[in-house]
Write an enzyme that holds these catalytic residues in place. Structure first.
Site, PDB file in Angstrom:
ATOM      1  N   HIS A   7      47.199  34.178  84.763  1.00  0.00           N
ATOM      2  CA  HIS A   7      46.207  35.207  85.135  1.00  0.00           C
ATOM      3  C   HIS A   7      46.070  36.276  84.041  1.00  0.00           C
ATOM      4  O   HIS A   7      46.399  36.029  82.903  1.00  0.00           O
ATOM      5  CB  HIS A   7      46.548  35.794  86.507  1.00  0.00           C
ATOM      6  CG  HIS A   7      46.816  34.710  87.518  1.00  0.00           C
ATOM      7  ND1 HIS A   7      45.806  34.038  88.165  1.00  0.00           N
ATOM      8  CD2 HIS A   7      47.978  34.109  87.918  1.00  0.00           C
ATOM      9  CE1 HIS A   7      46.340  33.094  88.939  1.00  0.00           C
ATOM     10  NE2 HIS A   7      47.649  33.115  88.809  1.00  0.00           N
ATOM     11  N   GLU A  21      50.519  39.561  90.463  1.00  0.00           N
ATOM     12  CA  GLU A  21      51.115  38.398  89.796  1.00  0.00           C
ATOM     13  C   GLU A  21      50.987  38.499  88.277  1.00  0.00           C
ATOM     14  O   GLU A  21      51.915  38.200  87.535  1.00  0.00           O
ATOM     15  CB  GLU A  21      50.449  37.112  90.307  1.00  0.00           C
ATOM     16  CG  GLU A  21      51.064  35.853  89.714  1.00  0.00           C
ATOM     17  CD  GLU A  21      50.345  34.574  90.142  1.00  0.00           C
ATOM     18  OE1 GLU A  21      49.428  34.655  90.975  1.00  0.00           O
ATOM     19  OE2 GLU A  21      50.700  33.507  89.615  1.00  0.00           O
ATOM     20  N   HIS A  74      53.959  31.458  86.393  1.00  0.00           N
ATOM     21  CA  HIS A  74      53.213  32.054  87.500  1.00  0.00           C
ATOM     22  C   HIS A  74      54.174  32.541  88.560  1.00  0.00           C
ATOM     23  O   HIS A  74      55.376  32.291  88.490  1.00  0.00           O
ATOM     24  CB  HIS A  74      52.288  31.004  88.143  1.00  0.00           C
ATOM     25  CG  HIS A  74      51.065  30.715  87.351  1.00  0.00           C
ATOM     26  ND1 HIS A  74      49.811  31.098  87.750  1.00  0.00           N
ATOM     27  CD2 HIS A  74      50.911  30.066  86.166  1.00  0.00           C
ATOM     28  CE1 HIS A  74      48.924  30.696  86.846  1.00  0.00           C
ATOM     29  NE2 HIS A  74      49.567  30.069  85.868  1.00  0.00           N
ATOM     30  N   GLU A 139      56.442  28.232  89.004  1.00  0.00           N
ATOM     31  CA  GLU A 139      56.139  29.278  89.988  1.00  0.00           C
ATOM     32  C   GLU A 139      57.463  29.988  90.259  1.00  0.00           C
ATOM     33  O   GLU A 139      58.315  29.475  90.991  1.00  0.00           O
ATOM     34  CB  GLU A 139      55.607  28.663  91.288  1.00  0.00           C
ATOM     35  CG  GLU A 139      54.307  27.868  91.135  1.00  0.00           C
ATOM     36  CD  GLU A 139      53.050  28.717  91.263  1.00  0.00           C
ATOM     37  OE1 GLU A 139      53.152  29.963  91.175  1.00  0.00           O
ATOM     38  OE2 GLU A 139      51.960  28.129  91.442  1.00  0.00           O
TER      39      GLU A 139
HETATM   40 ZN   LIG Z   1      49.245  31.999  89.596  1.00  0.00          ZN
END
Ligand SMILES: [Zn+2]
Length: 256
Positions: A7, A21, A74, A139
């Site tokens: 992002h 995030e 992420h 993640e």
């Molecule tokens: Zn993400």
């Protein structure tokens, strides 16, 4: 290796109680990168600031740089807050070095205290599908899990270290990373024919060299791109090649 912080800019990623995030991923990515660099890995980043890049642009960046590995970082989220926690890694399919790397990263993160939710195949994610090199998307815990956030904040350095260790162990096991000793033994003489801030200028110099029949490749060094023409084990060979380049009108520098 290219590190990709998820992002950024107009895209905050998942948001939970004001926590974004994009901020967590940037901080973690830069710290993982520092550790990898300290361990001799050449690291490039898709972003080092709060800017937006599409997933497609990220993949193109990695392909153009010709990196050997792509690691995207992420944080996860779940429709209901505080229901799921843990780490998971996503890869294009469950095979190859990327699979080993994803498993190794998860295992390392488990030792820091995360629940290991496993490695999953996601063939439709652009950064996994469009990258031409092994690619893993980690993640690092759920942003809408207070437990994961608490772990993320209080063990931040250990988490970065765990991801880096997962990468380094995988590369060492696969024989991709050489022991520092062998690296020293294999030091070669290389001829630098230009140092550029701009990659396009380096590419132009590379083309000029190739057009005139000289070998050439680009190598990133600090914030510069250097154009290298030839690697030689023996100093006299390197000096002879350097002389040929000089006769052809190129300014050269012998480096190791
Ligand atoms: Zn993400």
């Amino acid at each position: 290796m290219m590190l990709d912080s998820g992002h950024g800019g107009s895209d905050p990623g998942a948001v939970y109680r004001g926590r974004r995030e994009k901020d967590d991923t940037l901080r973690l990515t830069l710290t993982v990168g520092e550790i990898l660099q300290e361990n001799g890995i050449e690291v490039l980043y898709t972003r080092t600031t709060d800017v937006y890049l599409s997933p497609y642009e990220r993949a193109v960046e990695a392909n153009q740089a010709g990196v050997d590995f792509f690691l995207s970082i992420h944080r996860n989220s779940y429709p209901t807050d505080n229901e799921v926690m843990g780490v998971e890694s996503l890869i294009y399919d469950l095979s190859g070095l990327k699979y080993q790397m994803a498993q190794e990263i998860n295992e390392q993160l488990e030792t820091v205290g995360f629940v290991d939710l496993g490695v999953k195949a996601r063939p439709n994610l652009v950064v996994l599908k469009r990258t031409r090199m092994p690619a893993v998307l980690v993640e690092a815990g759920f942003i809408n899990s207070d437990t994961d956030n608490e772990l993320f904040d209080s063990n931040f350095q250990d988490i970065a270290q765990a991801i880096a260790t997962g990468v380094l162990d995988t590369l060492e096991n696969a024989g991709v990373l050489k022991e520092p000793e062998t690296l020293v033994e294999q030091t070669k003489y290389r001829i630098q024919v230009g140092l550029f801030r701009n990659r396009n200028n380096a590419a132009r110099q590379q083309e000029t060299l190739e057009d005139r029949g000289f070998p050439a490749y680009i190598d990133q060094w600090k914030q510069y791109y250097r154009v290298i023409s030839g690697e030689y084990d023996m100093l006299d060979e390197a000096v002879a090649a350097q002389r040929r380049l000089k006769r052809a009108g190129f300014e050269t520098l012998l480096i190791q």
